[in-house]
Design an enzyme around this catalytic site. Structure first.
Site, short mmCIF file in Angstrom:
data_model
loop_
_atom_site.label_atom_id
_atom_site.label_comp_id
_atom_site.label_asym_id
_atom_site.label_seq_id
_atom_site.Cartn_x
_atom_site.Cartn_y
_atom_site.Cartn_z
N CYS A 1 -6.27 30.74 -12.27
CA CYS A 1 -5.89 30.94 -13.80
C CYS A 1 -6.49 31.65 -14.16
O CYS A 1 -6.56 33.12 -14.14
CB CYS A 1 -7.53 29.42 -14.22
N ARG B 1 0.12 30.81 -21.59
CA ARG B 1 -0.09 32.09 -20.89
C ARG B 1 1.04 32.37 -19.83
O ARG B 1 1.06 33.21 -19.70
CB ARG B 1 -1.39 31.77 -20.70
#
Length: 283
Positions: free
Chosen positions: A238, A180
């Site tokens: 995050c 990611r």
């Protein structure tokens, strides 16, 4: 003060003169709904069996406000958060131990919020419910109302601009999976990639296979190898401020203070004006 507590230590403290308040924050990040499957139900898991005396806390409703421009898990309203904690029995003069099902992310979110709002003694059960070897209960407790009044601190919290600046002036860790970060896949947010200058540091690498944190010296060595020091400015983000809280917790175990960008990638990537970096290089 330690940021985590082992299951055996918890057993001893529960038998002591000032036993901790227990908060059960079982939650999982899930894309099951999009696939047509039922999403994870933390309250149902709690009802099926929990630590005796533990009170269930709903991450989505009590540890975050509604998704929106601030990301998928923005900060909760402080007054509402305080009311939820008092209902759960949280008081200023009594220790708190938080746990989830074992992943540690949701428990760390509760830990971070309580610390950020001024509670002096809150820890996470290392390894979560899976580390507990004692009996479970299906009784739902009715705790005495607590007296905790949150007082948010000026330190420890980053907004988007502060996170961008820290990526240049200090160390900003991206706690998501490496793919990611690199922008190879993005199952949830509008675009893949990372904040320019951020360093990839997947939170999954902070724990052993059993979900317990690595020893403090190993965590310290890991974070120092990625550029963090006890004296330098360190921040974490995050996807939506949940697994990032777990990385802040890991840094605390390592003795390295760190701030959290709560909006994280879900807020950053929703603004097309903000730059996006892709690939393994921070820049």
């Amino acid at each position: 003060m330690n940021a985590i507590i082992s299951a055996s230590e918890l057993v001893d403290e529960l038998a002591g003169a000032n036993p901790p308040v227990l908060l059960d924050v079982r939650w999982q990040l899930s894309t099951a709904k999009a696939a047509g499957a039922a999403p994870f139900d933390g309250r149902a898991e709690y009802a099926a069996g929990h630590l005796p005396g533990a009170v269930y806390v709903d991450l989505d409703r009590e540890l975050a406000s509604a998704p929106g421009a601030g990301g998928r898990h923005p900060l909760p309203d402080v007054a509402e958060f305080g009311a939820a904690m008092r209902r759960a029995g949280v008081s200023q003069g009594r220790p708190v131990v938080v746990h989830d099902g074992g992943q540690g992310w949701a428990a760390a979110r509760a830990w971070w919020l309580l610390r950020w709002t001024g509670h002096p003694d809150v820890r996470v059960l290392d390894g979560g419910l899976t580390a507990w070897e004692g009996p479970l209960s299906t009784d739902v407790p009715t705790p005495e109302e607590g007296d905790f009044v949150p007082a948010p601190g000026a330190a420890g919290l980053l907004d988007a601009d502060a996170a961008a600046a820290l990526a240049r002036s200090g160390v900003l860790f991206d706690a998501r999976a490496g793919e990611r970060y690199r922008g190879e896949v993005e199952p949830i947010d509008p675009v893949g990639g990372h904040i320019p200058g951020a360093v990839s540091a997947p939170t999954t690498e902070n724990v052993a296979p059993d979900g317990r944190f690595l020893p403090a010296e190993e965590l310290r060595a890991r974070f120092k190898s990625l550029g963090a020091t006890e004296d330098g400015a360190v921040g974490v983000y995050c996807g939506s401020g949940v697994s990032g809280a777990h990385e802040v917790l890991a840094l605390a175990v390592a003795g390295i203070p760190a701030a959290l960008y709560v909006g994280s990638w879900s807020e950053w990537s929703s603004d097309p004006e903000r730059p996006v970096a892709v690939g393994p290089d921070p820049q």
